[in-house]
Design a protein around this motif. Structure first.
Motif, mmCIF file in Angstrom:
data_model
loop_
_atom_site.group_PDB
_atom_site.id
_atom_site.type_symbol
_atom_site.label_atom_id
_atom_site.label_comp_id
_atom_site.label_asym_id
_atom_site.label_seq_id
_atom_site.Cartn_x
_atom_site.Cartn_y
_atom_site.Cartn_z
ATOM 1 N N LYS A 172 8.151 2.207 2.263
ATOM 2 C CA LYS A 172 7.804 0.843 1.830
ATOM 3 C C LYS A 172 6.362 0.499 2.178
ATOM 4 O O LYS A 172 5.594 0.037 1.317
ATOM 5 C CB LYS A 172 8.735 -0.173 2.493
ATOM 6 N N ASP A 173 5.985 0.718 3.440
ATOM 7 C CA ASP A 173 4.654 0.310 3.869
ATOM 8 C C ASP A 173 3.563 1.141 3.205
ATOM 9 O O ASP A 173 2.509 0.607 2.823
ATOM 10 C CB ASP A 173 4.543 0.403 5.393
ATOM 11 N N ARG A 174 3.789 2.428 3.033
ATOM 12 C CA ARG A 174 2.756 3.261 2.411
ATOM 13 C C ARG A 174 2.617 2.937 0.924
ATOM 14 O O ARG A 174 1.517 2.969 0.375
ATOM 15 C CB ARG A 174 3.084 4.736 2.620
ATOM 16 N N ARG A 175 3.714 2.633 0.260
ATOM 17 C CA ARG A 175 3.620 2.224 -1.145
ATOM 18 C C ARG A 175 2.935 0.871 -1.261
ATOM 19 O O ARG A 175 2.165 0.642 -2.198
ATOM 20 C CB ARG A 175 5.014 2.184 -1.781
ATOM 21 N N ASN A 176 3.208 -0.027 -0.324
ATOM 22 C CA ASN A 176 2.473 -1.293 -0.300
ATOM 23 C C ASN A 176 0.986 -1.035 -0.072
ATOM 24 O O ASN A 176 0.126 -1.647 -0.715
ATOM 25 C CB ASN A 176 3.012 -2.211 0.795
ATOM 26 N N GLY A 177 0.694 -0.124 0.854
ATOM 27 C CA GLY A 177 -0.698 0.205 1.145
ATOM 28 C C GLY A 177 -1.436 0.771 -0.050
ATOM 29 O O GLY A 177 -2.652 0.593 -0.187
ATOM 30 N N ALA A 178 -0.712 1.443 -0.940
ATOM 31 C CA ALA A 178 -1.324 2.001 -2.150
ATOM 32 C C ALA A 178 -1.842 0.908 -3.074
ATOM 33 O O ALA A 178 -2.693 1.155 -3.930
ATOM 34 C CB ALA A 178 -0.322 2.886 -2.888
ATOM 35 N N LYS A 179 -1.337 -0.330 -2.891
ATOM 36 C CA LYS A 179 -1.799 -1.471 -3.692
ATOM 37 C C LYS A 179 -2.974 -2.186 -3.039
ATOM 38 O O LYS A 179 -3.537 -3.109 -3.624
ATOM 39 C CB LYS A 179 -0.648 -2.465 -3.882
ATOM 40 N N ASN A 180 -3.314 -1.783 -1.810
ATOM 41 C CA ASN A 180 -4.357 -2.441 -1.019
ATOM 42 C C ASN A 180 -5.625 -1.590 -1.052
ATOM 43 O O ASN A 180 -5.658 -0.505 -0.469
ATOM 44 C CB ASN A 180 -3.855 -2.619 0.417
ATOM 45 N N PRO A 181 -6.672 -2.041 -1.722
ATOM 46 C CA PRO A 181 -7.886 -1.222 -1.854
ATOM 47 C C PRO A 181 -8.594 -0.930 -0.538
ATOM 48 O O PRO A 181 -9.426 -0.032 -0.477
ATOM 49 C CB PRO A 181 -8.772 -2.059 -2.787
ATOM 50 N N LEU A 182 -8.255 -1.666 0.547
ATOM 51 C CA LEU A 182 -8.904 -1.454 1.837
ATOM 52 C C LEU A 182 -8.106 -0.545 2.762
ATOM 53 O O LEU A 182 -8.580 -0.176 3.834
ATOM 54 C CB LEU A 182 -9.138 -2.805 2.529
ATOM 55 N N HIS A 188 1.046 6.436 -2.922
ATOM 56 C CA HIS A 188 1.946 5.844 -3.914
ATOM 57 C C HIS A 188 3.118 6.750 -4.253
ATOM 58 O O HIS A 188 4.153 6.298 -4.747
ATOM 59 C CB HIS A 188 1.174 5.505 -5.191
ATOM 60 N N ASP A 189 2.974 8.049 -3.986
ATOM 61 C CA ASP A 189 4.015 9.004 -4.364
ATOM 62 C C ASP A 189 4.904 9.413 -3.187
ATOM 63 O O ASP A 189 5.694 10.354 -3.295
ATOM 64 C CB ASP A 189 3.388 10.255 -4.982
ATOM 65 N N ILE A 190 4.820 8.704 -2.069
ATOM 66 C CA ILE A 190 5.636 9.055 -0.910
ATOM 67 C C ILE A 190 7.112 8.763 -1.190
ATOM 68 O O ILE A 190 7.440 7.809 -1.899
ATOM 69 C CB ILE A 190 5.152 8.288 0.346
ATOM 70 N N THR A 191 7.999 9.590 -0.662
ATOM 71 C CA THR A 191 9.439 9.409 -0.851
ATOM 72 C C THR A 191 10.152 9.563 0.483
ATOM 73 O O THR A 191 9.601 10.118 1.441
ATOM 74 C CB THR A 191 10.005 10.448 -1.832
ATOM 75 N N VAL A 192 11.379 9.082 0.533
ATOM 76 C CA VAL A 192 12.188 9.232 1.738
ATOM 77 C C VAL A 192 12.368 10.709 2.067
ATOM 78 O O VAL A 192 12.299 11.124 3.231
ATOM 79 C CB VAL A 192 13.557 8.537 1.560
ATOM 80 N N GLU A 193 12.573 11.507 1.041
ATOM 81 C CA GLU A 193 12.771 12.954 1.236
ATOM 82 C C GLU A 193 11.540 13.586 1.876
ATOM 83 O O GLU A 193 11.648 14.434 2.780
ATOM 84 C CB GLU A 193 13.086 13.631 -0.096
ATOM 85 N N LYS A 194 10.347 13.193 1.426
ATOM 86 C CA LYS A 194 9.116 13.741 1.986
ATOM 87 C C LYS A 194 8.957 13.329 3.449
ATOM 88 O O LYS A 194 8.544 14.134 4.290
ATOM 89 C CB LYS A 194 7.908 13.267 1.181
ATOM 90 N N VAL A 195 9.280 12.093 3.744
ATOM 91 C CA VAL A 195 9.150 11.620 5.128
ATOM 92 C C VAL A 195 10.100 12.382 6.044
ATOM 93 O O VAL A 195 9.717 12.856 7.118
ATOM 94 C CB VAL A 195 9.424 10.104 5.218
ATOM 95 N N LEU A 196 11.356 12.530 5.618
ATOM 96 C CA LEU A 196 12.353 13.225 6.439
ATOM 97 C C LEU A 196 12.048 14.712 6.587
ATOM 98 O O LEU A 196 12.531 15.360 7.523
ATOM 99 C CB LEU A 196 13.746 13.027 5.850
ATOM 100 N N ALA A 197 11.242 15.240 5.673
ATOM 101 C CA ALA A 197 10.870 16.655 5.748
ATOM 102 C C ALA A 197 9.602 16.877 6.556
ATOM 103 O O ALA A 197 9.236 18.022 6.841
ATOM 104 C CB ALA A 197 10.685 17.216 4.337
ATOM 105 N N SER A 198 8.915 15.786 6.942
ATOM 106 C CA SER A 198 7.681 15.932 7.708
ATOM 107 C C SER A 198 7.986 16.330 9.150
ATOM 108 O O SER A 198 9.106 16.185 9.637
ATOM 109 C CB SER A 198 6.868 14.630 7.670
ATOM 110 N N GLN A 199 6.960 16.818 9.823
ATOM 111 C CA GLN A 199 7.111 17.377 11.171
ATOM 112 C C GLN A 199 7.616 16.339 12.172
ATOM 113 O O GLN A 199 7.168 15.202 12.177
ATOM 114 C CB GLN A 199 5.774 17.930 11.636
ATOM 115 N N MET A 200 8.547 16.755 13.019
ATOM 116 C CA MET A 200 8.996 15.910 14.117
ATOM 117 C C MET A 200 7.937 15.962 15.223
ATOM 118 O O MET A 200 7.610 17.033 15.726
ATOM 119 C CB MET A 200 10.343 16.386 14.654
ATOM 120 N N LEU A 201 7.401 14.801 15.599
ATOM 121 C CA LEU A 201 6.384 14.744 16.641
ATOM 122 C C LEU A 201 6.975 14.357 17.986
ATOM 123 O O LEU A 201 6.795 15.045 18.984
ATOM 124 C CB LEU A 201 5.287 13.744 16.244
#
Length: 395
Positions: A172-182, A188-201
């Protein structure tokens, strides 16, 4: 003899930000701050000559390795011959800067006050800065993510929140950020699947559920009733300050609730009372909440009183924190999309003001009349908040 305008209401007249990025190698701290200041003045239709005092917000000096930088930057900040006040409340400092600036106007000390906050993280290392031993205090030694991950695990255990909630917030926040020029990150193309597949820190916080390290600055011009009336006479909206609050508690003490800190609860209660709000989720139209790790959205929704303990994640899960939902959270993209630490809290305050001033562009919440700006810092121990509205507060 200096004359003071007298106590009364305050309003945001204009806001300005830089384009937040990983490294600003083209400007100094002074130059970066001046970008934000000039944009705020232009937004308000004012010049530096109209400013009576300057309030500076800065996170720990070790984040950049420059001690008391506001002294060498006074000329660039427009503070020559004017009162200059430095505020420091760890990561919440941007919000505290906005509160102090507003209070100076409300108290009748000044007619127009400039608030500016910044961070140039690329010039130092926040992990190193946070790991320096402090007398009589247990060292962090793990950076912010390692420190807060156990609190997130405690929240999940206490609330029985499903494991995908953090990913929903990040998307949600990253897609909102894609609308913010600053915004720093515009995915804009982030998905839940991509987030869950990212590295555990730091279990359960994944790479895509964390904030970036940004260079950036933010400035706000706050004025009294006469200054606001002059802006409104030009057909432009201002954001009236309906209430402010700051609270602090020690980092560690026996029985401290780090999932739902008392200082945050107390600050929220004081804020709602000051703003005359009895049912936040029904009366607040947009909320800019300090969420550096995605799981903090449901945690802070509960801490602020938008949801009962253990229920915050349900608002996220139902899509109620999306633009168009019951309580849009971080329509600008939030800290998850841009995080110049010292400025991040003031950005939350500025973005709340932009919503009620109808200046948020592609991420504008329709008919936003009241908005929350929120910041926290340290070990979830410093809290600063304000409510701004499109209409002048009564009384």
């Amino acid at each position: 003899m200096t004359s003071f305008p007298g106590p009364g209401p305050a309003a945001v007249l204009g806001t300005g930000q830089t384009h937040h990025v990983t490294k600003r190698t083209d400007v100094s701290m002074s130059g970066m701050c001046r970008e934000a200041i000039d944009r705020a003045l232009d937004d308000a239709g004012l010049t530096m000559a109209d400013i009576d005092a300057v309030v500076v917000g800065k996170a720990p000096d070790m984040f950049e390795g420059v001690m008391m930088p506001e002294l060498m930057m006074a000329d660039a900040l427009g503070a020559t011959g004017k009162p200059l006040l430095r505020v420091h409340t760890a990561g919440s400092v941007g919000g505290s800067t906005g509160v102090v600036a507003a209070n100076l106007v409300q108290a009748g000390m000044h007619k127009r006050v400039l608030a500016v906050a910044w961070e140039k993280q690329s010039e130092s290392n926040a992990m190193w800065a946070l790991s320096i031993p402090v007398p009589f205090t247990m060292p962090v030694g793990a950076g912010a993510g390692g420190y807060f991950a156990p609190h997130v695990r405690s929240y999940i255990r206490r609330s029985s929140a499903p494991t995908h909630i953090g990913a929903l917030v990040a998307v949600k926040d990253r897609r909102n950020g894609a609308k913010n020029p600053l915004a720093h990150l515009r995915q804009h193309d982030i998905t839940v699947e991509k987030v869950l597949a990212s590295q555990m820190l730091w279990d359960p916080i994944r790479f895509d559920e964390t904030c970036p390290s940004s260079d950036g600055a933010c400035a706000i011009v706050i004025g009294d009733a006469d200054a606001a009336a002059a802006i409104e006479a030009e057909g432009k909206k201002v954001a009236w300050v309906h209430g402010t609050a700051m609270r602090t508690e020690p980092t560690t003490f026996a029985g401290r609730d780090q999932v739902n800190p008392q200082a945050g609860q107390d600050a929220a209660a004081a804020l709602w009372k000051a703003a005359g709000i009895t049912n936040p989720i029904e009366e607040i139209d947009a909320a800019e909440i300090y969420v550096p790790f995605s799981w903090f959205e449901p945690m802070w929704l509960e801490n602020l009183g938008f949801a009962a303990p253990g229920e915050g994640w349900k608002l996220t899960d139902k899509g109620e924190t999306e633009i168009g939902g019951k309580i849009p959270v971080n329509p600008s993209g939030g800290v998850l999309s841009s995080n110049p630490i010292g400025a991040s809290g003031l950005i939350r305050f500025a973005e709340a003001a932009k919503q009620v001033m109808d200046r948020a562009g592609d991420y504008q919440v329709k008919d936003a009349r009241k908005a929350l700006g929120h910041a926290y810092g340290g070990g979830s121990q410093y809290f600063s908040m304000w409510v701004v509205g499109s209409e002048k507060p009564k009384g």
